[in-house]
Structures are given as structure tokens and as C-alpha cells.
Design a protein around this motif. Structure first.
Motif, mmCIF file in Angstrom:
data_model
loop_
_atom_site.group_PDB
_atom_site.id
_atom_site.type_symbol
_atom_site.label_atom_id
_atom_site.label_comp_id
_atom_site.label_asym_id
_atom_site.label_seq_id
_atom_site.Cartn_x
_atom_site.Cartn_y
_atom_site.Cartn_z
ATOM 1 N N ILE A 482 0.841 -1.203 0.000
ATOM 2 C CA ILE A 482 0.000 0.000 0.000
ATOM 3 C C ILE A 482 0.872 1.246 0.000
ATOM 4 O O ILE A 482 0.603 2.229 -0.705
ATOM 5 N N TRP A 483 1.925 1.240 0.805
ATOM 6 C CA TRP A 483 2.840 2.390 0.853
ATOM 7 C C TRP A 483 3.472 2.637 -0.508
ATOM 8 O O TRP A 483 3.522 3.769 -0.984
ATOM 9 N N THR A 484 3.952 1.571 -1.139
ATOM 10 C CA THR A 484 4.620 1.704 -2.439
ATOM 11 C C THR A 484 3.670 2.240 -3.489
ATOM 12 O O THR A 484 4.048 3.053 -4.347
ATOM 13 N N THR A 485 2.421 1.827 -3.415
ATOM 14 C CA THR A 485 1.436 2.234 -4.424
ATOM 15 C C THR A 485 1.010 3.682 -4.256
ATOM 16 O O THR A 485 0.834 4.409 -5.242
ATOM 17 N N LYS A 486 0.862 4.142 -3.036
ATOM 18 C CA LYS A 486 0.218 5.435 -2.796
ATOM 19 C C LYS A 486 1.162 6.539 -2.340
ATOM 20 O O LYS A 486 0.753 7.688 -2.246
ATOM 21 N N GLU A 493 -7.529 11.754 -0.403
ATOM 22 C CA GLU A 493 -8.047 10.566 0.251
ATOM 23 C C GLU A 493 -6.940 9.559 0.541
ATOM 24 O O GLU A 493 -6.966 8.859 1.553
ATOM 25 N N GLU A 494 -5.954 9.477 -0.366
ATOM 26 C CA GLU A 494 -4.871 8.516 -0.169
ATOM 27 C C GLU A 494 -3.945 8.929 0.962
ATOM 28 O O GLU A 494 -3.278 8.086 1.561
ATOM 29 N N GLN A 500 -2.793 5.866 8.103
ATOM 30 C CA GLN A 500 -3.054 4.587 8.752
ATOM 31 C C GLN A 500 -1.902 3.614 8.536
ATOM 32 O O GLN A 500 -1.557 2.838 9.433
ATOM 33 N N VAL A 501 -1.286 3.666 7.359
ATOM 34 C CA VAL A 501 -0.117 2.808 7.106
ATOM 35 C C VAL A 501 1.011 3.176 8.062
ATOM 36 O O VAL A 501 1.661 2.300 8.653
#
Length: 1197
Positions: A482-486, A493-494, A500-501
């Protein structure tokens, strides 16, 4: 007999409670003196016989309208009161058992014989008889039976009478012996209970209800009623649910919450009402919109109380779980009110804990398992639905996280379910909610580990043997993807998802595992911890790689979240802070800090502040990783890492820019490094106090401390040696037992070492890196460290002398001239500020350092005003911490006398008519003199009194310097931030009162305007008085308000300079006038706040004066005078705005302090002026104007 008859008659005829008390004491004494002989007791009881007439006779009289009937009732009640009062005064052990029984029969008969009088007295008498030593349990049964014979007439009694009966019932049913007799006589049928219920079921008085509910609870717990009787008891108290309390003009001392708790106590008293309670409460809860929030909370709290208190939950709770769950789940799933949601979750949590058992007695695991299955079946299907994800997860987490066994049973499957849903989220908000649930699982796990020792041994064993495969893969399987993607270019929103990550990564690193030997280790490997640190470090260092054109406002929230996460991480993964330090240092060194932009300096400041907060705001733990380091973890580990890295970074620039050279500020980047060192000491000190408490850290230092001698053995590059792991001071600063005071002492030792290192660098190193801004931070850091040391240690380290030698060696003293006078005195100020008076004694020798600094009139450098302030601060400290004892028998050799004599002569010469000293120079030196007097006055040095005539004479001088001195007299009583108890200053409690009495009060008459007085001297005295008074609390001058108010009115009436002296230029005159008016307005505000009546006779003058001040200081007048542009004019504009604000505060307070008739005449013109003021260009002034206008609008014209 005759004696008792006489006493009874006197008692009946008397209305004086004190006289009645004396009568019953006589009767009791008579019975006691006869050892309670049957004859005497009989005569005493028979003494009221004349008033014991048949009830029907009274009734007939009342029906005939004869007032004598009422009189007979009252007399009979008072006669019984005589007997009850005698029993109250009688020794408890004097009556015999048969006498107690006969008296019980007599008073008990009143409840069936006489309902109109004597019930209160009879109830009191029975309560007293119950307390007698000869009382037998079977007598209690008779009392209950007799009292219940009152039947329907019970509700006709007053609330006070009923309360006496309730108290009697409560005493009996809670007596183990009486209750045993009742059980023996009535058995399961509990016939007496039915009588009680019929007697009391219609009670409505709050006080009586509190006792009645206690009785009902006891009937359930201490007796064994049949199911039928239990149901009748339940019907009685459930009829009051939900209970409320009507408002009453007379306070009764009982709240609605008290009544709710009492009824709740009945519901939860015993599990025998479970079959009635749960259906009843659930039915109430399921009434939908008809149930208010308050009632719903009451129902939920009552259900929770029943669950927590009922024994044998398998039989009394489990059968109702399905209905409870089906009713409660919608309170969370569809609920909107936080209070009801929280109360519902508390109920669900209570069920899980009750089904788990206690710390000593675990229940069958199937009970808890079945309950969690019930919750899980309904909630798992809601997780893929974004509408209900959060609610379903909240329900599941509440149940699973309620205890260790529930967590061990279901956390793995719950985490797997979350992972599956994260693979196909419906939206960023859905992803955020799922991550929030996952983080909640990890947070709950940490809390369960923390509280594990309070649980059952099986729980601890379960934690030690839990499967952790589902936790091990969270980083690579959930958080990292998730971190890598966003993280590259996150949209709004991201960013919430990334927060949260970040929180999840911190929680993941903090996860403990329980080893076989009972110690804790980290769940994650060192490599994963390091990778997580690296990810988050990039986030907080990103600011250095951006430019001012990049948008960072939205990223700052992510960076703040990363800072908090890194702090959590390095507190557990202690090697992580060294890795963070290396990365931060490398990023900073990549850049050139010789001529940085403002954006770069702000980015550096933010990064260093975060770096400091991460490492020093908490004490690190000692949880091991899978790759333990060679060095044992130290409580000071992060503090040492931070400070040594910052010292290695310093200086970031060895030269100043052209503008910085001109202002002696020095390179700004270097100042940020020193500021971070200062902040690290503050953060770590606060962390020690938070963890151990101030008292635990206050233990004295050992007597053999030779810190400076140790420091001299360290190489100059000791920070670098520590960083590279070489032998150095690190070995001396480590300790095997790092707890409490010992850690704090080691921390202060390292703090002093850092101060010494930087002082030597500033005094004897290259001058380029140092400027005033950096030295101010260093000075404050030195004060912080020094004031934390005790006196013995300050003396052993010779810090008083080091304040002037800057920790230099003998061969280095000649190099000290590299620092200018201003910068050198900053270093001196830092150490002196924190020293205790006893550590300074060696400085107070004739002609010594203390006298030299307090009498310093040497020439100033490029910043006379700034250097004057620093010299003044040093003078105030030295004057205040003087011990007052001359070193010889010659009183003239006293250092303070020499100092005060010096300033007396200097001031006399400086204000003489022939003085050639210009006002600017006089102002600088006068500031030093006033601060020296301030320090001495704070400890009420009597030598100051000898100087006061000189001050008065100098203030009245016609020389312009006299006016400057008059304006500055307030410095003697003004709050000095350096003279505080924290800095070990001598502050007498009433020193301001003392100074005012001798300094300002003698001038009050002389300052009054009068045609026969010297106008110039009176004007100067007014300036002096107001300068002093404005810096004193109201209580100091409240006795002199009449004279003082006249001075205030005069000060407000004059426009411009007071003395008309043309020697000063217009700007100086205006500045002096503004300061004078501000002082007057501040005093007026205080008078209005504390004693406005004193202004009643001066309202016209005050309103006119403050109105004139506002108009004189108005922005239009300022602009018309050319008041814009230069920095000096900006300063004048600020002073004028202050005057306007204070003037409006005074005006706004007047209508709130005085009756309308006193202010009505001034309403219209004042309101017109305030309407204009509401358009003031300064926002704060407009706010005051609007409030003032609203206050005056209440004055009806």
C-alpha cells in the motif's frame, strides 16, 4: 412516679428542643441510677398514660370540628417523643431483655392502635430498642410484623415518618441474626416480604426510595424467596424503571443518577431475577425512537451491571445472549450517538470478560467461543461493505480484544479476513477503514501483553505459544504494497490511507513476543525494523529536497504522523535511532549552508526539531531484537546519539552572510543546531519527570563528584569518538543500573559536558560559526543545566568562576577577546542565571567580578540597547543572589553598599544640569542601574532605602535624563523572568509592597497638580508613580486609590509630553507620553476589575480622558502626522494601537461596573465614538471595540 409524670408534662408543654433534650437526659439518668428496676421503668412508661386516649375519641372530636382533637394528637405524639428521646439518651446495656420485649410490644402496638400520632416517635423508639444490648433476633421478627399492621395508613404518613420506618426495616433485614430468624420462620414463602411489598410499593419520595431500593436488593441477596415472591419483588422495583427526578426548588441532596444507580443495584442484585431482568430490559431497548438517549444509556448500563454481577453466567447469562446480541448490534451498526455506541460496546465487552472467567477461575472455553462465533457470523459479512466496515470491525474488535483468550482464539482469522478485503478494496476510504481495524488489532495485542501479569497463568502461557505467522507477513503483504502504491503522489483521500499505514508500521515494530524465559523480544526482525525506519525517514527529510515552489501544506500532516511513528519505533527498536541519525546527518551535509534560503533554513529547523523530538521526548525501552547489539541498551542511548551527532554537525557554516555580520547574528543554520541541542535537554528532562516523577529525581548528588576534572581528561573530539565507537566519555557516562535519579544525574552530567564543549568552542574557537542567535540558545541551555545541579556540585565544579572564564584552560585565557563584549556577556549570563546563591559567594569580594559587573559603565559596542539589557540582566542576578554578609567587620566594605553608592553618585551626576550625557547613553546605563536595584529590592535589601532619596531627587531634575529615570523606576518592581524560584532567586513575598511603600507612596502628594507646586517636578513624580504602580498588583496600592485616581485623571487629560521641555525631539516625547498613558490605563483596568466604586466620583473625567486618548492615538491622526514607513514609525503605530485597545477596555468595562443612572449621561457620545472604533484597522482593537459597544448598548437612553 410523680417525678416521671412531671418530666413528661414538661416535655409535652415545651417547644424548645434544648429543654426537651435536658428533660429526657434527666429521665434516662434516673433509670440508669436505679439499674433499670422494673418499678422505675414501669413508672417511666406509665408517665404518658394520660395522653394515650382511644383513637376514636379523637376522630369524633375532629369530626365535630373541635380543635381539642388536634391538640390531643399533638400532645400524644410529643408524649411518645418523650419516651423515644429517653431511649435515645439511655445507655444501651441498661435495659433487660424482658423490658426490651415489653417496650417493643408497646411501641409496636402504636402502628395498629394510633395512626394519627406517634408513628415517628414509635419508629425511632423501635430503632433504638433494636440497638439495645438485650435485643434478641426474634424481637426483630415481631417489630416487622407489628409495623406492617399499619397497612394502607402507611402512605398517609409524612415522608419523614416513612423514612424512619424504612431505616428501621433496613436495619432489621441487613442484620444477619434477624434475617436468619425470618428465614427460619417464613421459609421460601417469605410471607413478610409480601407484607413489605404491599406496604411500600407506592413510595415516591426520593430519599425514601433510596432506602427502599436497598431493602429490595437485600431481600434478593440475603433471603431465598420462591420464584413467585422473586417475581413480585421484581415487579415492584421494575415499575420504577426508567426512573427520573423532578426538579425541586428545595435541594434534597439526591440526584437522578443516584436513583438510577439504586434501581440498577436491584436489577443486578442476584441472578435469581435474570429470567425477568434481561427480557424486561431488552423489551425496553427495542422500543425504537420512543427511547431517549438518556433512557437508552440507563438500560445499557443496567444490562452491563447484571452481566458483571450475576453468578454462574452459563445458567444466567448465556441463555439470553442471542436476544442481547440481536438487540445491541444495531446500536452500533446503525447508531449515530457516540455515548450509546460506547455503552453498547461496554456491554459486549463485559459479556466476553464474564464468559472468560476470572484471574483465578477460568470458565469453559466453549462459552466464550460460542459467543465470539455469534458476533463473528454477523460481522464478517459486513467487512466488504464500505458502509458498515467500520462498525462491523468495531464490534469484532470489542469482543476479540476484551481478553487474551478471545484474542488468541480469533485474531488470526480476523487478520486474514482483513487482508483478503484489502486485496480488493472498494475505495480509498474502505482501505482506510480496513487498515484502521488492522491497526486496532495490533494495538490491542500490545495492551494485552502489557496487562498479561494481571491475568490467569494460562493466558500468559497462551501468549508465549501463540502462532505468529499471520503477523510476520503483515509488512510485506499489507503495509509495504500500500505504501509503495500510494506514497509517490498521494491525493487527499490517499493521504488518510497513508496515515493509517504509518500508524500501522509503528504498531508493527512495537509488537512484543514472549520468550520461554518470560522476557520480551520484538516480533519483527532487525532488517524489517530497519527498512521501516528508512521508509519513514525519507518522509521527514523530504522537506530538504524540495523548494519553496512545491506544495507542502498537505504533506505536513503525513510528516507529523511519521514523526510520531518514528518516536514509537525507536523507543522499542533502539538501534533505529542511530540509523535515523545517520540518514538525517547525511541529508543535512549534502547541502551548502553558507548562504541558505529562508525556505531551506525553515526546512532545516523543522527537520532538527523532529529529530530531537523523536529521540528525546520518551525514555526508550529495553526490548531485544533478533540481532542484539554488543552494547547493552542504555536509557541515555538516544540522547547521546542525538547530541553527539548534532555536535558533529556543528558548525554547518563557518562564515556569516554580509547581513548577519552587520547584526552580529552569525550563521542562522548554526543557531538551529544549538537550538536543537537546547530542545533535546528540555525534552529528555520532561521525559524523566514524566516517567519517574519530580520527587524521585530530586535525590542529592554524591559528595565526591569531580565532573570538570573528568571532563578535562576527554579529548576535544569526544563526540566523534563516541560516534565511531572508540573509548571515550561514553564509558564514563554508562551505568549498570539505569533507573530514576541515577539516570537523571548522568543526563545532567552529559548536559554539562555539552555546555562546556560549546562554551569552549564559542570562546576560544574560530569566531565565524557563532553569533548572537546561537549564543542566546547556548546561554539558555547552560542555565537549564546549571540550575538543575545542587549547590555542592555547582561549587565543586567552580561554575561561578567558569561563568567568566568559559571553561578555558590557563593558556587559553588570553584568547578570550575573540568574543565581543555583547557575546561574551551572553555566555556569562547563562551560567549565572542558574547558579544557587551559595555557589556565588566567592564573587562578592571588594573589586571582584560581581562588583565589576554590577558597576559596569564601560562603553558599548554596536548594539548599545541589546548589550545594556544583557548587562542589566547580569546585574539583577548578582544583586539578587548576594548573601548580604560583608566579608569584614567594616560595614562600608559591603559589596552591595559600594555598588549602590556608585550608582547613587552616577545618577546624581548624570541628571545634573551641567551633565553632557545624551539621553540615549543615559537610558542604556540607567537600565543597568534599575535592574541592579530590582535584584536587591526583590530580597528587600535595606541598603536600597538609602538610595531612594537620590532617585526622587534625580527624577525631579529638569535635565531630560531625569524624565528617563522617572519612566524607568517601574523596573525596580517589574517581573523579571530571570529572577524566579526556578533560577534560585531570592524573592521575598511582599517585596513589591515594600518597594511601593518607600519608592512611590511618598510621591503621591507631591505628584498632585497644584498652582503652588513646581509643575515640572510634579509631572516627573506622576510619571514615576505610575511607572511603579503599573507594575504592582492591585492589593499593593488599593489603600491609596483616592490620591492615585487623581493622578490617573491628570495623566489622561494631558496630550503629549508632561513637562513641556523642548530639549527632546517630538518622537521621543510621543514615545514617553504613550508609555505614560499605557501605565495609567493599565492601572485603571485593575481598579475597574477590583474596586470600581472608587471611580464613581470621577466617571466624567475618566470617560472623557480615555475617549480623548483614543482620538489622539487614532490611526487617522497617526497617518496625518506621517506615521507610516520606517521601523520606528511601525513601533509607534504598535504603541498607539495598545493605547487604543486599553482605552476601549476601560470604556467597555464602565457600564458593566456601574448602575445605569451613573452612566446614562455619557451613553450617546460614547456609543458614537465606539461605532467609529469598530472600524479600527487593527483586528484586536476592533474586537475590544465591539465588546465595548455591546456593553454600552445595554444602557437605555
Amino acid at each position: 412516679m410523680a417525678q416521671f409524670n412531671q418530666w413528661a408534662l414538661e416535655y409535652v408543654l415545651s417547644d424548645d428542643e434544648i429543654a426537651q433534650l435536658e428533660i429526657v437526659k434527666k429521665a434516662a439518668k434516673e433509670i440508669e441510677s436505679s439499674r433499670a428496676s422494673s418499678t422505675v421503668v414501669g413508672n417511666w412508661a406509665a408517665s404518658v398514660q394520660q395522653w394515650m386516649t382511644p383513637t376514636h375519641a379523637d376522630d369524633d372530636e375532629m369530626e365535630d370540628g373541635d380543635e381539642g382533637g388536634s391538640g390531643n394528637i399533638i400532645a400524644r405524639a410529643k408524649a411518645l417523643g418523650f419516651l423515644a428521646g429517653t431511649l435515645e439518651a439511655l445507655n444501651k446495656s441498661i435495659l433487660k431483655s424482658d423490658q426490651v420485649l415489653r417496650l417493643i410490644g408497646f411501641f409496636g402496638a402504636m402502628f395498629s392502635y394510633d395512626h394519627k400520632a406517634g408513628i415517628t416517635a414509635s419508629a425511632k423508639a423501635l430503632r433504638r430498642l433494636y440497638a439495645m444490648k438485650a435485643f434478641k433476633p426474634d424481637m426483630g421478627v415481631k417489630i416487622l410484623e407489628d409495623v406492617c399492621k399499619i397497612k394502607e395508613d402507611f402512605r398517609l404518613q409524612t415522608a419523614v415518618t416513612r423514612l424512619e420506618i424504612y431505616e428501621l426495616f433496613l436495619s432489621l433485614v441487613q442484620d444477619p441474626a434477624v434475617s436468619s430468624e425470618l428465614r427460619l420462620k417464613y421459609g421460601p414463602s417469605s410471607g413478610f416480604v409480601i407484607d413489605l411489598l404491599q406496604l411500600c410499593q407506592n413510595e415516591r419520595d426520593p430519599r425514601n426510595l433510596m432506602v427502599w431500593f436497598s431493602i429490595l436488593a437485600l431481600l434478593l441477596t440475603d433471603f431465598d424467596p420462591s420464584p413467585e415472591v422473586t417475581e413480585e419483588i421484581f415487579k415492584v422495583f421494575s415499575a420504577y424503571f426508567p426512573i427520573s427526578l423532578r426538579s425541586s426548588a428545595t435541594p434534597i441532596g439526591i440526584t437522578a443518577e443516584d436513583l438510577k444507580e439504586a434501581v440498577r443495584g436491584c436489577f443486578s442484585a442476584h441472578q435469581r431475577v435474570a429470567s425477568h431482568a434481561f427480557p424486561f430490559l431488552i423489551q425496553k431497548l427495542d422500543q425504537g425512537d420512543a427511547v431517549t438517549v438518556a433512557v437508552k444509556l440507563d438500560i445499557l448500563k443496567t444490562i452491563q451491571a447484571c452481566i458483571e454481577r450475576y453468578e454462574n453466567p452459563q445458567a444466567n447469562v448465556v441463555p439470553h445472549l442471542g436476544k442481547i446480541w440481536n438487540s445491541l448490534k444495531y446500536e452500533v451498526r446503525n447508531g449515530e450517538v457516540k455515548e450509546t455506541i460506547d455503552a453498547t460496546l461496554n456491554v459486549l465487552r463485559a459479556i466476553a470478560r464474564r464468559l472468560d472467567g476470572t484471574a483465578t477461575n477460568k470458565l469453559d472455553v466453549s462459552l466464550l467461543s460460542s459467543y465470539v462465533d455469534l458476533v463473528s457470523r454477523d460481522c464478517r459479512d459486513d467487512l466488504p461493505n464500505p458502509t458498515y466496515t467500520k462498525q462491523a470491525g468495531l464490534l469484532l474488535m470489542t469482543v476479540i480484544g476484551s481478553n487474551i483468550r478471545a484474542y488468541l482464539l480469533y485474531n488470526a482469522s480476523f487478520i486474514d479476513t482483513i487482508r483478503q478485503n484489502l486485496r480488493q478494496p472498494k475505495s480509498p476510504a474502505h482501505t482506510k477503514d480496513l487498515l484502521l481495524l488492522l491497526n486496532s488489532v495490533l494495538k490491542t495485542r500490545i495492551e494485552l501483553f502489557r496487562d498479561r501479569k494481571q491475568g490467569h497463568p494460562d493466558d500468559v502461557q497462551g501468549l508465549a505459544t501463540e502462532t505468529r505467522a499471520h503477523l510476520d507477513m503483515l509488512f510485506h503483504d499489507v503495509y509495504l504494497p500500500i505504501w509503495t502504491t500510494k506514497a509517490t503522489e498521494p491525493v487527499s483521500e490517499e493521504r488518510d490511507v497513508l496515515k493509517q499505514v504509518i500508524q500501522g508500521l509503528a504498531l508493527l515494530v512495537s509488537q512484543p513476543v514472549l520468550l520461554a524465559d518470560g522476557t520480551l523480544a520484538l516480533l519483527c526482525s532487525a532488517s524489517i525494523c530497519s527498512e521501516i525506519c528508512s521508509l519513514l525517514t525519507v518522509t521527514i527529510t523530504k522537506g530538504l529536497t524540495l523548494s519553496s515552489n512545491d506544495k507542502q501544506s498537505e504533506d505536513s500532516a503525513l510528516e507529523d504522523e511519521a514523526v510520531l511513528a518514528l518516536r514509537t519505533i525507536v523507543m522499542n527498536y533502539t538501534d533505529g535511532y542511530a540509523e535515523l541519525a545517520a540518514r538525517v546527518k547525511a541529508e543535512i551535509k549534502k547541502r551548502n549552508w553558507v548562504s541558505p534560503s529562508e525556505y531551506s533554513l525553515n526546512a532545516l529547523k523543522d527537520l532538527l526539531s523532529r529529530f530531537t523530538f523523536i529521540g528525546c521526548s520518551e525514555i526508550p525501552s529495553n526490548i531485544a531484537t533478533d540481532m542484539p547489539t554488543q552494547k547493552q541498551p542504555s536509557t541515555l542511548q538516544h540522547f547521546i546519539t542525538l547530541t553527539t551527532n548534532l555536535l558533529e554537525l556543528f558548525p554547518l557554516s563557518s562564515q556569516a552572510t554580509s547581513s548577519e555580520v552587520d547584526t552580529e547574528e552569525g550563521p542562522s543554520a548554526n543557531a538551529h543546531v544549538v537550538s536543537s541541542l537546547h530542545a533535546s535537554i528540555i525534552w529528555f528532562r520532561d521525559a524523566c519527570e514524566a516517567k519517574h516523577g519530580k520527587e524521585a529525581l530530586a535525590s542529592p548528588f554524591s559528595d565526591d563528584q569531580k565532573w570538570l576534572q573528568e571532563f578535562q581528561q576527554f579529548p576535544e573530539d569526544w563526540p566523534s569518538q563516541i560516534q565511531h565507537g572508540n573509548d571515550g566519555p561514553d564509558s564514563l557516562l554508562s551505568t549498570s543500573q539505569q533507573y530514576g535519579a541515577e539516570v537523571y544525574h548522568r543526563f545532567l552530567k552529559l548536559g554539562l559536558l555539552i555546555v562546556r564543549h560549546l562554551y569552549r568552542s564559542a570562546a576560544f574557537g574560530p569566531p565565524g560559526p557563532w553569533g548572537e542567535r546561537a549564543l542566546v540558545q547556548l546561554s539558555q541551555m547552560a542555565a537549564l543545566v546549571v540550575r538543575s545541579l545542587d549547590e555542592k556540585l555547582q561549587v565543586s565544579c567552580n561554575l561561578a568562576q567558569e561563568a567568566f572564564s568559559f571553561f578555558g584552560r590557563l593558556e587559553e585565557q588570553s584568547v578570550q577577546s575573540r568574543l565581543s563584549g555583547l557575546l561574551a556577556k551572553l555566555l556569562t549570563l547563562g551560567i549565572l542565571q542558574g547558579l544557587r546563591p551559595g555557589a556565588l559567594e566567592g564573587l562578592y569580594t571588594p573589586g571582584g567580578e560581581a562588583e565589576r559587573f554590577m558597576c559596569d559603565t564601560s562603553s558599548f559596542g554596536r548594539s548599545p540597547s541589546r548589550e545594556s539589557d544583557i548587562r542589566a540582566a547580569i546585574g539583577a542576578i548578582l544583586a539578587n543572589k548576594y548573601n548580604g554578609k560583608p566579608p569584614t567587620s567594616d560595614p562600608d566594605s559591603s559589596v552591595m553598599k559600594r555598588v549602590l553608592d556608585f550608582w547613587a553618585n552616577w545618577l546624581t551626576e548624570a541628571v545634573a544640569a551641567s551633565s553632557a550625557m545624551d539621553p540615549a547613553t543615559f537610558h542604556a546605563y540607567n537600565t543597568i542601574a534599575m535592574n541592579v536595584l530590582d535584584g536587591a529590592a526583590a530580597r528587600q535589601d535595606k541598603r536600597v532605602l538609602a538610595l531612594i532619596p537620590t532617585l526622587h531627587q534625580a527624577a525631579a531634575s529638569t535635565h531630560p535624563n531625569g524624565k528617563i529615570l522617572a519612566q524607568s523606576l517601574g523596573l525596580i518592581v517589574k517581573e523579571n523572568p530571570l529572577l524566579t524560584p526556578a533560577n534560585h532567586a531570592h524573592l521575598k513575598r511582599f517585596y513589591k509592597q515594600w518597594a511601593y511603600t518607600h519608592l512611590a507612596k511618598p510621591l503621591l502628594q507631591a505628584a498632585q497638580p497644584a498652582p503652588d507646586k513646581d509643575a515640572n517636578a510634579a509631572a516627573r513624580y506622576r510619571v514615576a508613580v505610575l511607572s511603579v504602580v503599573s507594575n504592582c498588583p492591585f492589593t499593593v496600592y488599593q489603600d491609596d486609590l483616592d490620591l492615585l485616581i487623581r493622578l490617573l485623571v491628570t495623566a489622561l487629560s494631558n496630550r503629549g509630553g508632561d513637562d513641556g521641555n523642548g530639549q527632546s525631539n517630538q518622537q521621543e516625547e510621543e514615545a514617553a507620553w504613550l508609555a505614560h498613558v499605557v501605565a495609567a490605563l493599565e492601572v485603571l483596568v485593575e481598579i475597574l476589575n477590583h474596586e470600581p466604586a472608587a471611580l464613581k466620583e470621577y466617571l466624567r473625567e475618566v470617560i472623557g480622558g480615555v475617549t480623548g486618548v483614543y482620538q489622539t492615538c487614532s490611526p487617522i491622526a497617526f497617518i496625518s502626522q506621517g506615521g507610516t514607513g520606517s521601523a520606528l514609525k511601525v513601533q509607534r503605530g504598535t504603541a498607539r494601537a495598545t493605547c487604543r485597545s486599553l482605552a476601549l477596555r476601560v470604556l467597555g468595562a464602565i457600564p458593566t461596573r456601574f448602575e445605569e443612572r451613573h452612566v446614562l449621561a455619557y451613553s450617546l457620545p460614547t456609543q458614537r465614538m465606539l461605532a467609529v472604533a469598530c472600524g479600527d484597522p487593527v483586528r484586536k482593537v476592533r474586537e475590544v471595540a465591539r465588546k465595548a459597544r455591546a456593553n454600552w448598548a445595554m444602557v437605555v437612553v
